[in-house]
Every structure is written in structure tokens, then in C-alpha cells.
Design a protein around this motif. Structure first.
Motif, short mmCIF file in Angstrom:
data_model
loop_
_atom_site.label_atom_id
_atom_site.label_comp_id
_atom_site.label_asym_id
_atom_site.label_seq_id
_atom_site.Cartn_x
_atom_site.Cartn_y
_atom_site.Cartn_z
N SER A 26 82.52 130.48 86.88
CA SER A 26 81.92 130.60 85.53
C SER A 26 80.51 131.18 85.53
O SER A 26 79.91 131.34 84.47
CB SER A 26 81.89 129.23 84.86
N ALA A 27 79.99 131.49 86.72
CA ALA A 27 78.59 131.94 86.81
C ALA A 27 78.35 133.22 86.03
O ALA A 27 77.23 133.46 85.56
CB ALA A 27 78.18 132.13 88.26
N GLY A 28 79.38 134.04 85.88
CA GLY A 28 79.21 135.29 85.14
C GLY A 28 79.01 135.11 83.66
O GLY A 28 78.50 136.01 82.98
N SER A 29 79.37 133.93 83.13
CA SER A 29 79.22 133.67 81.70
C SER A 29 78.26 132.52 81.40
O SER A 29 78.02 132.20 80.24
CB SER A 29 80.59 133.37 81.08
N THR A 30 77.70 131.92 82.45
CA THR A 30 76.73 130.83 82.27
C THR A 30 75.33 131.41 82.18
O THR A 30 74.97 132.30 82.95
CB THR A 30 76.81 129.87 83.47
N PRO A 31 74.50 130.92 81.22
CA PRO A 31 73.14 131.46 81.10
C PRO A 31 72.31 131.22 82.36
O PRO A 31 72.31 130.12 82.93
CB PRO A 31 72.56 130.69 79.91
N GLY A 32 71.62 132.27 82.79
CA GLY A 32 70.69 132.16 83.90
C GLY A 32 69.26 132.13 83.38
O GLY A 32 68.93 131.35 82.49
N ILE A 33 68.42 132.99 83.91
CA ILE A 33 67.01 133.03 83.51
C ILE A 33 66.65 134.46 83.09
O ILE A 33 67.36 135.41 83.42
CB ILE A 33 66.09 132.59 84.67
N PRO A 34 65.53 134.63 82.37
CA PRO A 34 65.01 135.98 82.14
C PRO A 34 64.57 136.58 83.48
O PRO A 34 63.78 135.98 84.20
CB PRO A 34 63.81 135.76 81.22
N LEU A 35 65.10 137.73 83.81
CA LEU A 35 64.75 138.40 85.06
C LEU A 35 63.70 139.46 84.78
O LEU A 35 64.02 140.62 84.50
CB LEU A 35 65.99 139.04 85.69
N ARG A 36 62.46 139.06 84.85
CA ARG A 36 61.37 140.01 84.63
C ARG A 36 61.19 140.83 85.91
O ARG A 36 60.75 140.31 86.92
CB ARG A 36 60.08 139.28 84.29
N VAL A 37 61.54 142.09 85.87
CA VAL A 37 61.39 142.96 87.04
C VAL A 37 60.50 144.15 86.73
O VAL A 37 60.49 145.14 87.46
CB VAL A 37 62.76 143.43 87.57
N THR A 38 59.73 144.04 85.67
CA THR A 38 58.75 145.05 85.31
C THR A 38 57.45 144.37 84.92
O THR A 38 57.46 143.24 84.41
CB THR A 38 59.24 145.93 84.14
#
Length: 451
Positions: A155-167
Motif C-alpha cells: 500500500s506504500a504507493g497510495s499511502t501519504p508520505g512527506i513533502p519532498l523538497r528537492v529544490t
């Protein structure tokens, strides 16, 4: 060359991109990195890079408890955090300080390929890039431990993660990526860092290959990929495998571990302000305390009883005499990770050998009996020793409890009792994800964790 404002008022804008902050005049002394020396200075700022790590999960963990009066003496957020953070977000500083680290790293990563050398070399350019990738990944990992549900590959593909700030562009929108995408990003960062970091750093406040491999091992253990966790634990131990023999320590005096001691691979400390883990009030769990054999030197070195009758923790690997603050990476963790992976993968003799090797250094000389543990009990023994060895080692236990929640054999029901009332962590994945600060939700519009 871009101008960057790298100052503390950007705690929130580094995540939210809120326009109301953009008209603030930047501190010109911090605005424009123009040489590698400037970028090296950013990565060498221990106050921002090596400290203020989250500890919400540790304050909700099961290796201690509070008396009613001591709980009431804490502020509202900390009291709620102790009761598993089901009503209020934990301290906003945990979120903010993590994204300041991310912002600093993004500034470095955007500029490191083009700034002048200054007094440094091209090898330093490579090193600084590796440090920024490692630190960003470590920040992402700690955010994932505290603010997302337990990892499940299905289910990891549909579970919310974190904001990925890469800039480093603070105007770039922030959205929560999936849990899978979040882990993929930090694994990618760490694998790249592993390739370019030096075998051993000049100081332990900087990462080297061993730190990158060790963190990859921790990440893959969290996601249940035991083959990969084992690969990287072995790699890290091939670079540094020194254990402290606890027989060389004083079992009577408190505070036997020095900052940057021999087992430390990477030094980091948590944000201990308003913590419920101070050894004046945080009473070691009685079941945990009783689990140490009397010949186990950890029982005497880790724990002392103060004048109030509180048996608290004094074994901090950062040498803090007031509360546990060490949130870095150490070699003992790697032996236990490798032993667990061996046990789960059916490599029983190797798991037993790792467990014996560690415990020979923890027991009074001549008292540890390596008679062997029955195969069907070995994994439980490894996990028990993991809890005992890494008690109050910040950033580890909550991640373990989350992954155990997906394993019916090792799931642990957490409960607290305050004023005669029992509080229990709900048996749902969502309960393990602390609430995101309300200001972040209101200003940034990102999805809040459920309850």
C-alpha cells in the motif's frame, strides 16, 4: 549565481512557500554562497545540521513511564505526545528544523557544481555533495518515522508520505508524495552519497561511507527488506566494527560515554527542549529493567536511581547527563541489525555469532555463557537485546514499533496510565503518524494525518 536567504525565519517557508515571508529583507551576510568554502561552512554548522532532530516517537515509546505529578508538570503538547499524540501535533520545531536541514542541503546541491573552489579542492566538491545528500536523506527519514504510517509494500504507493523538497526555491509548491516515492528518494540520495563520500570522515559530525551504508541498512530494515538491510549492515561493519568493552567503564559513576565515543559512526542530537525523557522524571519501564541480567553491565551503566527514587537513563551516547539526546548512528546498532537480518533469513549460526560478539562486551568478564539459543527463539532474543541495547537511543524504537505493527508475531500494544485512566495507542496504522503542525496544514494546504 542565485541569492539564498538561509536564516531561521525560513523554518516555515522552506516547506510552505508562503508569500507573506518573501518580502522580509534577507540577512546579506548569509545570502550568497560564492565558493566551496561557503558551502562547506553550511554543511559544518552543527547547530543546524547535527542537532534539533525529532524525538516525538521516543517520547511516545515504551521504555519509560511518568508519574502522574511529573506528567502534569509538562506543557500541553508534551503531555499529549506522551499519550501517543492523538489530539495535538507534537512540537512544531520538529517539523521546521528538519526542513531547514533540507533547505540548507538543497542550496548546497544546487550550487556545489558551479561555485569557485576557494581554498578547497575538487575532491572537496565531491565530498560536500555527498554530505548534503546524506543529511537531506537523514532528515527525510526522521520525518517519515514521525509523520507517516508504517511502511507496507502493498500500500506504500497510495499511502501519504512527506513533502519532498528537492529544490531551494521556496516558491515551489509542497505536496505530500506517496510513502513509496518518499522512501525511494531518500534511498536514491543515500546510494549516491555512498558512492562519493570518503571511507572515513575527518570528524564524526560529518558522514562517511560507513554512515551512509548504516543509514541505508536502517532504512531497509524499516521497510522490511532484510536482504538489503543485511548487505548495507555488512558494508558498514567492514569499514568500522569497533565495540566498547563495557568492562572498561565505571559502573558506579554516571555518564560513562563521551561525545564521539569509539562506537559512534555519525553524531547527531535531538531537540530535547520540553522533553518528557529527562532522567529526573522518566522512569525506566520496570519490565525492561528486570530483563537485564545482574551480570549485564548495561543495567548498572545505563540506569541510576536519583534522590527522588526515580530510576532513570544515564547511558546517553552523546554524554548528556540530564536526558538522552543522541540521535546519530553507532556500531552496536549495526551488529543488532545484522543479527536480526541473519535470523530472519535463516542464517542462524551467523546471527548467534553476532549476538555473542556484542554481549561478550556488555557482560561482566567471564560471566556471559554463549551456550546457544534454540533456533525458534533466536529472533526473539535478538529483538529483546535490540530493545535493551538501544533503549533511549533516539530515532530507533518508534521505527521498530511501527514495523512490528505489521508483524503479528511481534506486535506490541502500547498503553499509558495517568490519574488511574488507561490510554492505549489505537491499533491502526494512522495512529503511528503524529499530526502535522496545524500551521503547516493551514498555510500550505497539505493533507493532515488521520485519526
Amino acid at each position: 549565481m542565485k541569492a539564498y536567504t538561509i536564516s531561521l525565519f525560513l523554518f516555515s517557508t522552506s516547506v510552505l512557500g508562503c508569500s507573506e515571508y518573501l518580502d522580509i529583507r534577507p540577512d546579506q551576510s548569509l545570502a550568497v554562497p560564492s565558493t566551496l568554502n561557503d558551502l562547506d561552512a553550511i554543511m559544518s554548522n552543527e547547530t543546524r545540521i547535527n542537532s534539533l532532530f525529532p524525538m516525538a516517537g521516543d517520547m511516545a515509546a515504551d521504555y519509560y513511564y511518568l508519574a502522574d505529578n511529573d506528567w502534569r508538570s509538562l506543557n500541553e503538547q508534551t503531555r499529549d505526545n506522551y499519550l501517543f499524540g492523538q489530539t495535538l501535533p507534537v512540537r512544531e520545531g520538529y517539523w521546521n528544523a528538519s526542513y531547514v536541514k533540507v533547505l540548507d542541503c538543497n542550496v548546497v546541491l544546487e550550487e556545489v557544481g558551479q561555485v569557485a573552489l576557494g581554498t578547497l579542492t575538487e575532491l572537496d566538491r565531491v565530498r560536500i555533495r555527498g554530505e548534503a545528500l546524506f543529511v537531506r536523506a537523514f532528515a527525510f527519514y526522521n520525518l517519515l518515522v514521525n509523520y507517516t504510517q508504517p511502511y507496507d509494500a502493498g500500500s506504500a504507493g497510495s499511502t501519504p508520505g512527506i513533502p519532498l523538497r528537492v529544490t531551494a526555491d521556496i516558491n515551489a509548491p509542497s505536496t505530500r508524495e506517496s510513502l513509496q516515492r518518499s522512501y525511494d528518494q531518500l534511498i536514491q540520495d543515500l546510494q549516491f552519497a555512498l558512492e562519493i563520500l570518503p571511507d572515513r570522515p575527518s570528524v564524526k559530525t560529518k558522514p562517511g561511507k560507513a554512515a551512509a551504508a548504516a543509514l541505508l541498512s536502517r532504512v531497509f530494515l524499516t521497510t522490511g527488506d532484510y536482504d538489503q538491510a543485511l548487505t548495507y549492515a555488512e558494508m558498514a561493519l567492514s569499514l568500522n566494527d569497533v565495540l566498547i568493552n563495557y568492562n572498561t567503564l565505571d559502573t558506579v559513576a554516571a555518564g560513562q560515554f563521551k561525545t564521539l565515543n569509539d562506537e559512534v559512526i555519525y553524531h547527531a542530537v535531538a531537540d530535547a527542549a520540553n522533553s518528557s525523557l529527562g532522567n529526573a522524571i522518566a522512569r525506566v519501564d520496570t519490565v525492561l529493567y528486570a530483563s537485564y541480567h545482574n551480570n549485564d553491565l548495561r543495567k548498572k551503566i545505563f540506569f541510576k536511581t536519583n534522590a527522588r527514587g526515580v530510576t532513570g537513563f544515564y547511558g546517553d551516547y552523546a554524554g548528556n547527563m540530564v536526558r538522552p539526546v543522541f540521535a546519530g548512528i553507532a556500531i552496536d546498532e549495526l551488529y543488532l541489525t545484522r543479527a536480526e537480518c541473519y535470523a530472519r533469513l535463516g542464517r542462524i549460526m551467523e546471527a548467534q555469532a553476532d549476538l555473542d560478539l556484542l554481549l561478550f562486551t556488555r557482560y561482566r568478564t567471564g560471566t556471559y555463557n554463549a551456550t546457544g539459543i534454540p533456533n525458534d527463539e533466536l529472533l526473539n532474543s535478538v529483538l529483546s537485546e535490540r530493545k535493551k541495547e538501544l533503549a533511549f537511543r533516539l530515532g530507533i524504537r518508534w521505527a521498530d514499533l511501527k514495523r512490528f505493527s505489521k508483524d503479528t508475531t511481534h506486535v506490541k500494544i502500547l498503553n499509558r496510565v495517568i490519574d488511574g485512566k488507561e490510554y492505549q495507542l489505537p491499533e491502526t496504522d494512522a495512529a503511528f503518524a503524529f499530526l502535522i503542525p496545524f500551521d503547516v496544514i493551514n498555510l500550505g494546504g497539505i493533507e493532515q494525518n488521520g485519526r
